[in-house]
Motif scaffolding. Structure first.
Motif, PDB file in Angstrom:
ATOM      1  N   GLY A  40       4.035 -35.106   2.486  1.00 17.84           N
ATOM      2  CA  GLY A  40       3.415 -36.546   0.519  1.00 17.84           C
ATOM      3  C   GLY A  40       4.811 -36.964   1.071  1.00 17.84           C
ATOM      4  O   GLY A  40       5.533 -37.553   1.669  1.00 17.84           O
ATOM      5  N   PRO A  41       4.583 -38.360  -0.012  1.00 11.82           N
ATOM      6  CA  PRO A  41       5.836 -40.135  -0.080  1.00 11.82           C
ATOM      7  C   PRO A  41       7.142 -39.422   0.251  1.00 11.82           C
ATOM      8  O   PRO A  41       7.820 -39.921   0.949  1.00 11.82           O
ATOM      9  CB  PRO A  41       5.024 -39.981  -1.300  1.00 11.82           C
ATOM     10  N   ALA A  42       7.858 -38.174  -0.442  1.00 11.43           N
ATOM     11  CA  ALA A  42       8.968 -37.716  -0.347  1.00 11.43           C
ATOM     12  C   ALA A  42       9.161 -37.897   1.030  1.00 11.43           C
ATOM     13  O   ALA A  42      10.880 -38.025   1.894  1.00 11.43           O
ATOM     14  CB  ALA A  42       9.342 -37.040  -0.873  1.00 11.43           C
ATOM     15  N   VAL A  43       8.416 -37.444   1.920  1.00  6.19           N
ATOM     16  CA  VAL A  43       9.253 -36.822   3.518  1.00  6.19           C
ATOM     17  C   VAL A  43       7.976 -38.048   4.588  1.00  6.19           C
ATOM     18  O   VAL A  43       8.651 -38.943   5.291  1.00  6.19           O
ATOM     19  CB  VAL A  43       9.040 -35.704   4.329  1.00  6.19           C
ATOM     20  N   LEU A  44       6.839 -37.230   4.861  1.00  6.74           N
ATOM     21  CA  LEU A  44       5.969 -38.165   5.919  1.00  6.74           C
ATOM     22  C   LEU A  44       5.581 -39.077   5.875  1.00  6.74           C
ATOM     23  O   LEU A  44       5.010 -39.849   6.451  1.00  6.74           O
ATOM     24  CB  LEU A  44       5.388 -36.975   6.688  1.00  6.74           C
ATOM     25  N   LEU A 278       3.193 -33.518  -4.062  1.00  3.76           N
ATOM     26  CA  LEU A 278       3.432 -34.772  -3.834  1.00  3.76           C
ATOM     27  C   LEU A 278       4.278 -35.543  -5.292  1.00  3.76           C
ATOM     28  O   LEU A 278       4.031 -36.815  -4.520  1.00  3.76           O
ATOM     29  CB  LEU A 278       1.698 -35.312  -3.439  1.00  3.76           C
ATOM     30  N   ASN A 279       4.494 -35.106  -5.798  1.00  4.87           N
ATOM     31  CA  ASN A 279       5.222 -35.981  -6.798  1.00  4.87           C
ATOM     32  C   ASN A 279       6.339 -36.091  -7.476  1.00  4.87           C
ATOM     33  O   ASN A 279       7.295 -36.188  -7.548  1.00  4.87           O
ATOM     34  CB  ASN A 279       5.049 -34.760  -8.176  1.00  4.87           C
ATOM     35  N   VAL A 280       7.502 -35.395  -6.006  1.00  2.00           N
ATOM     36  CA  VAL A 280       8.286 -35.379  -5.316  1.00  2.00           C
ATOM     37  C   VAL A 280       9.012 -36.943  -4.608  1.00  2.00           C
ATOM     38  O   VAL A 280       8.023 -37.094  -3.974  1.00  2.00           O
ATOM     39  CB  VAL A 280       8.998 -34.467  -4.717  1.00  2.00           C
ATOM     40  N   SER A 281       9.538 -37.575  -5.531  1.00  2.00           N
ATOM     41  CA  SER A 281      10.006 -39.462  -4.897  1.00  2.00           C
ATOM     42  C   SER A 281      11.399 -38.644  -4.473  1.00  2.00           C
ATOM     43  O   SER A 281      11.803 -38.639  -5.483  1.00  2.00           O
ATOM     44  CB  SER A 281       9.214 -40.308  -5.431  1.00  2.00           C
ATOM     45  N   PHE A 282      11.985 -38.971  -3.479  1.00  2.00           N
ATOM     46  CA  PHE A 282      13.870 -39.640  -3.807  1.00  2.00           C
ATOM     47  C   PHE A 282      13.961 -40.708  -4.466  1.00  2.00           C
ATOM     48  O   PHE A 282      15.066 -41.427  -4.354  1.00  2.00           O
ATOM     49  CB  PHE A 282      14.339 -38.766  -2.654  1.00  2.00           C
ATOM     50  N   ILE A 356      13.419 -35.856 -14.109  1.00  2.00           N
ATOM     51  CA  ILE A 356      12.772 -34.402 -14.753  1.00  2.00           C
ATOM     52  C   ILE A 356      12.015 -34.712 -13.987  1.00  2.00           C
ATOM     53  O   ILE A 356      11.375 -32.807 -13.772  1.00  2.00           O
ATOM     54  CB  ILE A 356      12.754 -35.569 -16.101  1.00  2.00           C
ATOM     55  N   VAL A 357      11.242 -35.181 -13.389  1.00  2.00           N
ATOM     56  CA  VAL A 357      10.307 -34.530 -12.365  1.00  2.00           C
ATOM     57  C   VAL A 357      10.465 -33.517 -11.160  1.00  2.00           C
ATOM     58  O   VAL A 357      10.058 -32.802 -10.808  1.00  2.00           O
ATOM     59  CB  VAL A 357       9.141 -36.206 -11.980  1.00  2.00           C
ATOM     60  N   ILE A 358      11.347 -34.120 -10.890  1.00  2.00           N
ATOM     61  CA  ILE A 358      12.250 -33.545  -9.477  1.00  2.00           C
ATOM     62  C   ILE A 358      12.970 -32.394 -10.154  1.00  2.00           C
ATOM     63  O   ILE A 358      12.708 -30.658  -9.212  1.00  2.00           O
ATOM     64  CB  ILE A 358      13.010 -34.084  -8.862  1.00  2.00           C
ATOM     65  N   ALA A 359      13.246 -32.313 -11.426  1.00  2.00           N
ATOM     66  CA  ALA A 359      13.653 -31.054 -11.937  1.00  2.00           C
ATOM     67  C   ALA A 359      12.752 -30.168 -11.952  1.00  2.00           C
ATOM     68  O   ALA A 359      12.702 -28.231 -12.078  1.00  2.00           O
ATOM     69  CB  ALA A 359      14.871 -30.997 -13.184  1.00  2.00           C
ATOM     70  N   VAL A 360      11.489 -30.964 -12.327  1.00  2.00           N
ATOM     71  CA  VAL A 360      10.667 -29.385 -12.379  1.00  2.00           C
ATOM     72  C   VAL A 360       9.921 -29.097 -11.977  1.00  2.00           C
ATOM     73  O   VAL A 360       9.562 -27.902 -11.224  1.00  2.00           O
ATOM     74  CB  VAL A 360       9.089 -30.520 -13.339  1.00  2.00           C
ATOM     75  N   ILE A 361       9.917 -29.732 -10.547  1.00  2.00           N
ATOM     76  CA  ILE A 361       9.268 -29.064  -8.929  1.00  2.00           C
ATOM     77  C   ILE A 361      10.013 -28.338  -8.992  1.00  2.00           C
ATOM     78  O   ILE A 361      10.006 -27.411  -8.160  1.00  2.00           O
ATOM     79  CB  ILE A 361       9.634 -30.575  -7.837  1.00  2.00           C
TER      80      ILE A 361
END
Length: 385
Positions: A40-44, A278-282, A356-361
């Motif tokens: 996903g968008p967080a890495v590749l 895919l919801n993870v974004s830093f 919050i999204v990252i905590a949920v993930i």
């Protein structure tokens, strides 16, 4: 044609990652979730969010819970209803208080802190279901308690969300009585339909002179129950789970189970696992990294403790109580939906949405190894990697 390339990547990478995860002594689902983050968008950035992926993922989670319903021991679930109720209640109270306290501790407004408590109260056991299936625990007392508590949790959290939105003046006025009526209607129609209508529908559609008539009939029932649940503000996965239980009481159970698993696990379920990553974004995380860590820690600890307390209070030993608590930790798609609802209603400040999204993930990623830690080694089924 990009979506075909994305599907190829998803299927290939989830299978390889799942296999590697098992070889490293972890549940296959953990590798699949991490594959979603990497793709996903967080890495590749090779697979992006979009309507197509979201819709295929929705089918995947519905099929996953439908299969769980097929395999559920209804008698065991009836015996576990008191434990399920205690786990659901304790698993809402502790995270709600913990979320509110965390918000206040970080100097956030009272309204936002209350909403944070609602988000942390949610539970999605779709990930836990997969781990329990792989470890032969889905029909154990712990497994049926987790499933029963998840159904009750969905009802209570939706009512809590409606109450908060009404009290805090977010959006249109919400009638708690109407919500309760919808929940009662759902269970009344689902129970009656599962007992009286589903067996007749299966007997009517199964003899049709078409390919795979039985499994097609089962899918019709699954999607009909899921749609009915969504129309009454229940999670669609609860409807799919109820459909699985209903068909599991008919003579078509073995055929449906044999046919539906290849459909689900070859494509739709892998897309669901990847969609979570895919919801993870830093992006912008550095500014709120401490809040993210705190929310994640509180989310995991309070659900685990709430499940443990509810199970212990109703006769489980300590290890079994930890299994129940671990099975309730994942917030998954349910919390993401609540967070999105709060963002649209003005209850959630946009700059805090990503933490919050990252905590949920992270709670979802933590669930497989936690369950693995607390479940004793025993003969396992072949993982659906």
């Amino acid at each position: 044609m990009d979506f075909i390339f994305e599907l190829m990547l998803i299927v290939l990478c989830t299978k390889l990652a799942g296999d590697l995860s098992v070889r490293l002594g972890q549940p296959a689902v953990l590798g699949k979730l991490i594959a979603g983050i990497v793709l996903g968008p967080a890495v590749l950035g090779w697979v992006g969010q979009g309507a197509f992926i979201d819709e295929v993922a929705e089918i995947g989670v519905l099929l996953l819970m439908f299969i769980a319903g097929l395999e559920t021991d209804l008698d065991q679930m009836r015996r576990s209803w008191q434990s399920a109720f205690a786990v659901a209640v304790a698993g809402i109270i502790l995270p709600f208080v913990g979320g509110y306290g965390t918000g206040i501790a970080f100097g956030l407004s009272g309204n936002f802190s209350l909403f944070l408590g609602v988000v942390l109260s949610a539970t999605s056991v779709s990930i836990s279901v997969q781990v329990l299936k792989d470890m032969n625990k889905l029909n154990s007392r712990e497994g049926t308690t987790i499933l029963g508590a998840a159904v009750l949790d969905d009802i209570l959290v939706v009512i809590l969300l409606a109450f908060m939105m009404s009290m805090l003046g977010a959006g249109a006025e919400v009638s708690i009585g109407a919500l309760l009526g919808k929940k009662a209607l759902f269970f009344a129609v689902t129970i009656a339909g599962g007992w009286l209508v589903v067996p007749r529908v299966m007997k009517w559609l199964a003899p049709l002179k078409v390919t795979e008539a039985v499994v097609s009939a089962a899918l019709v029932v699954c999607f009909a129950f899921a749609y009915f649940a969504e129309s009454l503000q229940m999670a669609g996965i609860i409807g799919a789970f109820a459909a699985g239980i209903a068909i599991g009481q008919t003579g078509f159970k073995a055929t449906v189970e044999e046919k539906i698993e290849p459909i689900a696990y070859s494509l739709f379920v892998p897309v669901f696992f990847v969609s979570i990553g895919l919801n993870v974004s830093f992006a912008g995380l550095g500014e709120h990294w401490l809040l993210t860590l705190a929310v994640t820690a509180v989310a995991c600890a309070t659900k685990l403790a709430g499940g443990w307390l509810g199970a212990r209070a109703t006769g489980f030993d300590s290890r079994s109580s930890l299994i129940v608590g671990a099975g309730m930790v994942s917030r998954g798609e349910v919390a993401l939906i609540i967070a999105s609802t709060g963002l649209q209603a003005g209850l959630l400040i946009p700059e805090y949405f990503t933490p919050i999204v990252i905590a949920v993930i992270f709670t979802t990623l933590a669930t497989p190894p936690l369950l693995k830690l607390f479940i004793k080694d025993e003969p396992r089924r072949q993982p659906n990697a």
